[in-house]
Every structure is written in C-alpha cells, then in structure tokens.
Design a protein around this motif. Structure first.
Motif, PDB file in Angstrom:
ATOM      1  N   TYR A 144      71.046  28.680 -25.854  1.00 18.82           N
ATOM      2  CA  TYR A 144      71.724  26.918 -26.507  1.00 18.82           C
ATOM      3  C   TYR A 144      70.799  26.380 -27.219  1.00 18.82           C
ATOM      4  O   TYR A 144      71.231  25.779 -27.615  1.00 18.82           O
ATOM      5  N   GLU A 145      70.056  25.798 -26.192  1.00 22.60           N
ATOM      6  CA  GLU A 145      69.196  24.822 -26.045  1.00 22.60           C
ATOM      7  C   GLU A 145      67.944  25.184 -27.075  1.00 22.60           C
ATOM      8  O   GLU A 145      67.246  25.886 -27.623  1.00 22.60           O
ATOM      9  N   LYS A 146      68.162  23.488 -27.621  1.00 22.94           N
ATOM     10  CA  LYS A 146      67.603  23.388 -29.441  1.00 22.94           C
ATOM     11  C   LYS A 146      66.175  21.842 -28.985  1.00 22.94           C
ATOM     12  O   LYS A 146      66.939  21.281 -28.397  1.00 22.94           O
ATOM     13  N   PRO A 147      65.414  22.138 -28.866  1.00 22.92           N
ATOM     14  CA  PRO A 147      64.343  21.385 -28.637  1.00 22.92           C
ATOM     15  C   PRO A 147      64.090  20.371 -29.544  1.00 22.92           C
ATOM     16  O   PRO A 147      64.693  20.812 -31.147  1.00 22.92           O
ATOM     17  N   VAL A 148      63.897  19.477 -29.629  1.00 29.37           N
ATOM     18  CA  VAL A 148      63.535  18.392 -30.584  1.00 29.37           C
ATOM     19  C   VAL A 148      62.804  18.122 -31.710  1.00 29.37           C
ATOM     20  O   VAL A 148      61.624  18.343 -31.082  1.00 29.37           O
ATOM     21  N   GLY A 149      63.246  18.208 -32.692  1.00 32.83           N
ATOM     22  CA  GLY A 149      62.207  18.384 -33.727  1.00 32.83           C
ATOM     23  C   GLY A 149      61.524  17.286 -34.148  1.00 32.83           C
ATOM     24  O   GLY A 149      62.357  16.406 -34.259  1.00 32.83           O
ATOM     25  N   VAL A 150      60.095  17.469 -33.639  1.00 35.82           N
ATOM     26  CA  VAL A 150      59.482  15.946 -33.951  1.00 35.82           C
ATOM     27  C   VAL A 150      57.977  15.758 -34.701  1.00 35.82           C
ATOM     28  O   VAL A 150      57.542  17.009 -34.869  1.00 35.82           O
ATOM     29  N   VAL A 151      58.321  14.662 -35.565  1.00 37.70           N
ATOM     30  CA  VAL A 151      56.587  15.091 -36.396  1.00 37.70           C
ATOM     31  C   VAL A 151      56.118  13.571 -35.962  1.00 37.70           C
ATOM     32  O   VAL A 151      56.720  12.397 -36.270  1.00 37.70           O
ATOM     33  N   SER A 152      54.820  13.394 -35.402  1.00 38.73           N
ATOM     34  CA  SER A 152      53.827  11.813 -35.126  1.00 38.73           C
ATOM     35  C   SER A 152      52.551  12.549 -36.191  1.00 38.73           C
ATOM     36  O   SER A 152      51.925  12.931 -35.740  1.00 38.73           O
ATOM     37  N   ARG A 153      52.747  10.979 -36.145  1.00 40.43           N
ATOM     38  CA  ARG A 153      51.335  10.667 -36.998  1.00 40.43           C
ATOM     39  C   ARG A 153      50.194   8.968 -36.215  1.00 40.43           C
ATOM     40  O   ARG A 153      51.529   8.109 -35.624  1.00 40.43           O
ATOM     41  N   TYR A 154      49.563   9.761 -36.310  1.00 42.05           N
ATOM     42  CA  TYR A 154      48.433   8.434 -35.592  1.00 42.05           C
ATOM     43  C   TYR A 154      48.455   8.071 -36.315  1.00 42.05           C
ATOM     44  O   TYR A 154      46.734   8.627 -36.857  1.00 42.05           O
ATOM     45  N   LYS A 155      47.723   6.883 -36.668  1.00 42.46           N
ATOM     46  CA  LYS A 155      46.667   5.853 -37.435  1.00 42.46           C
ATOM     47  C   LYS A 155      45.638   4.683 -36.275  1.00 42.46           C
ATOM     48  O   LYS A 155      46.696   4.256 -36.133  1.00 42.46           O
ATOM     49  N   MET A 156      44.399   5.120 -36.549  1.00 47.73           N
ATOM     50  CA  MET A 156      43.168   3.937 -35.121  1.00 47.73           C
ATOM     51  C   MET A 156      42.728   3.523 -35.390  1.00 47.73           C
ATOM     52  O   MET A 156      42.147   4.316 -36.818  1.00 47.73           O
ATOM     53  N   SER A 157      42.227   2.445 -35.103  1.00 48.04           N
ATOM     54  CA  SER A 157      41.094   1.847 -35.548  1.00 48.04           C
ATOM     55  C   SER A 157      40.362   1.654 -34.301  1.00 48.04           C
ATOM     56  O   SER A 157      40.880   1.372 -33.437  1.00 48.04           O
ATOM     57  N   VAL A 158      39.186   2.602 -33.965  1.00 46.27           N
ATOM     58  CA  VAL A 158      38.060   2.743 -33.223  1.00 46.27           C
ATOM     59  C   VAL A 158      36.653   2.478 -33.196  1.00 46.27           C
ATOM     60  O   VAL A 158      36.259   1.806 -34.420  1.00 46.27           O
ATOM     61  N   THR A 159      36.676   2.422 -32.509  1.00 47.76           N
ATOM     62  CA  THR A 159      34.333   1.260 -32.403  1.00 47.76           C
ATOM     63  C   THR A 159      33.929   2.652 -32.454  1.00 47.76           C
ATOM     64  O   THR A 159      34.330   4.028 -32.280  1.00 47.76           O
ATOM     65  N   ARG A 160      32.775   2.802 -32.901  1.00 44.92           N
ATOM     66  CA  ARG A 160      31.578   4.138 -32.959  1.00 44.92           C
ATOM     67  C   ARG A 160      31.585   4.377 -31.497  1.00 44.92           C
ATOM     68  O   ARG A 160      30.806   5.932 -31.073  1.00 44.92           O
ATOM     69  N   ARG A 161      31.874   3.555 -30.003  1.00 45.42           N
ATOM     70  CA  ARG A 161      31.977   3.961 -29.081  1.00 45.42           C
ATOM     71  C   ARG A 161      32.962   5.156 -28.434  1.00 45.42           C
ATOM     72  O   ARG A 161      33.860   5.324 -27.436  1.00 45.42           O
ATOM     73  N   GLY A 162      34.333   4.974 -29.644  1.00 49.85           N
ATOM     74  CA  GLY A 162      35.476   5.722 -29.100  1.00 49.85           C
ATOM     75  C   GLY A 162      36.629   4.915 -28.541  1.00 49.85           C
ATOM     76  O   GLY A 162      37.613   5.014 -28.337  1.00 49.85           O
ATOM     77  N   VAL A 163      36.322   3.673 -28.285  1.00 49.62           N
ATOM     78  CA  VAL A 163      37.481   2.739 -28.326  1.00 49.62           C
ATOM     79  C   VAL A 163      38.293   2.475 -29.098  1.00 49.62           C
ATOM     80  O   VAL A 163      38.036   1.356 -30.070  1.00 49.62           O
ATOM     81  N   ILE A 164      39.836   2.525 -28.650  1.00 51.39           N
ATOM     82  CA  ILE A 164      40.986   2.114 -29.667  1.00 51.39           C
ATOM     83  C   ILE A 164      41.233   0.612 -29.551  1.00 51.39           C
ATOM     84  O   ILE A 164      41.018  -0.025 -28.407  1.00 51.39           O
ATOM     85  N   LYS A 165      40.853   0.260 -31.285  1.00 53.09           N
ATOM     86  CA  LYS A 165      41.420  -1.631 -30.942  1.00 53.09           C
ATOM     87  C   LYS A 165      42.706  -1.442 -31.559  1.00 53.09           C
ATOM     88  O   LYS A 165      43.442  -2.421 -30.587  1.00 53.09           O
ATOM     89  N   ALA A 166      43.557  -0.840 -32.343  1.00 50.24           N
ATOM     90  CA  ALA A 166      44.670  -0.962 -33.029  1.00 50.24           C
ATOM     91  C   ALA A 166      45.240   0.732 -32.939  1.00 50.24           C
ATOM     92  O   ALA A 166      44.237   1.305 -33.304  1.00 50.24           O
ATOM     93  N   ALA A 167      46.625   1.028 -33.639  1.00 50.90           N
ATOM     94  CA  ALA A 167      46.952   1.812 -33.176  1.00 50.90           C
ATOM     95  C   ALA A 167      48.751   1.534 -34.515  1.00 50.90           C
ATOM     96  O   ALA A 167      49.106   0.919 -33.653  1.00 50.90           O
ATOM     97  N   ASP A 168      48.626   2.609 -35.334  1.00 48.48           N
ATOM     98  CA  ASP A 168      49.514   2.287 -35.723  1.00 48.48           C
ATOM     99  C   ASP A 168      50.548   4.008 -35.604  1.00 48.48           C
ATOM    100  O   ASP A 168      49.679   4.652 -36.147  1.00 48.48           O
ATOM    101  N   ILE A 169      51.428   3.197 -34.704  1.00 46.44           N
ATOM    102  CA  ILE A 169      52.265   5.441 -34.637  1.00 46.44           C
ATOM    103  C   ILE A 169      53.498   4.933 -34.789  1.00 46.44           C
ATOM    104  O   ILE A 169      54.118   4.508 -34.561  1.00 46.44           O
ATOM    105  N   SER A 170      53.782   6.981 -35.877  1.00 47.31           N
ATOM    106  CA  SER A 170      54.642   6.515 -36.494  1.00 47.31           C
ATOM    107  C   SER A 170      56.018   8.159 -35.617  1.00 47.31           C
ATOM    108  O   SER A 170      55.416   9.329 -35.513  1.00 47.31           O
ATOM    109  N   ILE A 171      56.912   8.254 -35.297  1.00 52.23           N
ATOM    110  CA  ILE A 171      56.981   9.333 -35.508  1.00 52.23           C
ATOM    111  C   ILE A 171      58.520   9.474 -35.959  1.00 52.23           C
ATOM    112  O   ILE A 171      59.289   8.610 -35.413  1.00 52.23           O
TER     113      ILE A 171
END
Length: 244
Positions: A18-45
């Motif tokens: 019976y159980e039907k898992p939720v079909g999901v598509v996730s898209r992440y756009k991120m702005s990061v520094t050279r050291r890998g620190v995330i400054k901004a994120a646009d997350i679409s699900i």
C-alpha cells in the motif's frame, strides 16, 4: 453493492502493498565563498501529491522545515510545490517523509566540498551556527561537538582523503553510466516528527499512568523512541518509588 468497504492491513502488508513514497524532485542553487561558506540559497521542491491527499499541508510543512538541514543560511528562498496527478494518494510515512530532502541537501554540501577542495565535515562546520538559526529556530548546539569528534576521532577524514585522491587518478574504463561505483560520504539530519509544529498526532500527545494491585506501573502513551522510553521509565520509577 454501493456500500462502504473497509480494508484492513497489517503493518507488513501495508508496507509491501500500500505505502507509496512521496515522489520528490529537489533543486538547490547556492552562492558560496571560496572556503565553502553558503551565502545564499534558492531551494525548489516539487512533489507528486497523488490524486488527492488529506495530509498535503503536513507534508509541505515538514519538507519546508527539512529544506535547510541543520545549517544557518543568511539569505534564502524556499519554494515547495505539490502537484495533483492521476497517481494513487501518497502515504504519510513519518519515518521517511523528510529523508529525501535531507539527503538532497547533504549531497549538495558534498558537491560544494568537491568544488572548493575542503573536507565535507569541515564545510559542514563552517556553515553551522548554534544560535540565530535561519529560517527556523532550533537548538542544534550539540552538533558542533559531534562534527568535531568525527574530525578528530573517527577515520572519516583519512578515508575521505584517500578515496578522493584515488578518484582523481583512477581509470574507470569505458563505463556507460554516471553512478559512482562506491564512495565515502556524510549525512546529517534530525528527527522532526511530532516536535516541529506537527498537527498529525497533536490529539494523541498525552500520557496516562496505571498502578496495578501487584505494584506494576503501566505507562499509556504514543510509542516513544528507545532513548525517550528509558528517560520516562527512570522518571516514573523515581517519582512513584517503584523498580525500573
């Protein structure tokens, strides 16, 4: 017959048929520094809600909460879109509902790690803040200690470094698929069910105690985790002076 039909399934049957898992598509756009620190994120699900779904508000809320993981992002946008389809209604499985969202975010951090050349555990520490969590207020102060211990005490750093170096020079031959044969990764998530604004079981969040004639004390409640269960037993044994 034009009469109501009730179908009863055991937990095993429900899982298999019976159980039907939720079909999901996730898209992440991120702005990061050279050291890998995330400054901004646009997350679409985007998720497939099925033909109808009485729990869709709960599902959307949980996925929104899970979208940023345990990390603090200064600037963000989260969009969750639930689409109706001709598929059967998706099941509300509290144990697996958030997992694909957490996995997507952690995979994104691993990609950032590869791009900037720092270990993924270090990237996670640089994006983690105990206070001022954004956009949700949560207390994850213990995660810094967990991540620090992983860096200093486990073999993750060594294994990850060896694997990444090997991956650069290894000749994988003429493979016609893009899925890695193996890998070394890290994933961090939290269990939010029932604690982050859940409305699903709000009416059942109660506890009742029964003291039997033979001295046995019974706790009636929604089934807790093993760690919470042990805490309850310890408190009850102390307050009512009974053996654990």
């Amino acid at each position: 017959s034009k009469k109501p039909v009730k179908l009863e399934l055991s937990a095993a049957e429900e899982y298999l048929y019976y159980e039907k898992p939720v079909g999901v598509v996730s898209r992440y756009k991120m702005s990061v520094t050279r050291r890998g620190v995330i400054k901004a994120a646009d997350i679409s699900i985007t998720l497939d809600a099925g033909s109808y779904n009485p729990f869709i508000e709960e599902i959307v809320d949980r996925m929104t909460v899970a979208a940023t993981g345990i990390y603090s992002i200064p600037v963000y946008r989260i969009r969750v879109v639930a689409k109706a389809s001709d598929q059967p209604p998706t099941a509300l499985n509290l144990n697996r509902l958030d997992s694909n969202i957490f996995f997507a975010f952690e995979t994104q951090l691993s990609s950032i790690s590869d791009a900037v050349g720092f270990l993924s555990s270090r990237i996670r520490l640089r994006n983690f803040k105990e206070s001022g969590q954004s956009p949700f207020v949560r207390d994850f102060s213990f995660f810094r200690e967990v991540l620090s211990n992983i860096n200093s005490q486990s073999t993750f750093k060594r294994k990850s470094t060896v694997y990444n170096n090997e991956k650069k020079y290894e000749d994988l031959g003429n493979l016609d698929f893009s899925i890695p044969i193996r890998g070394v990764g890290m994933g961090i998530a939290f269990e939010g069910s029932g604690f982050l604004g859940s409305i699903q079981f709000s009416s059942e969040m109660k506890m009742k105690l029964s003291l039997e004639k033979d001295g046995k004390l019974i706790i009636h409640s929604y089934p807790p985790s093993s760690s919470v269960k042990n805490i309850w037993i310890s408190i009850v044994a102390k307050e009512f002076d009974v053996q654990e």
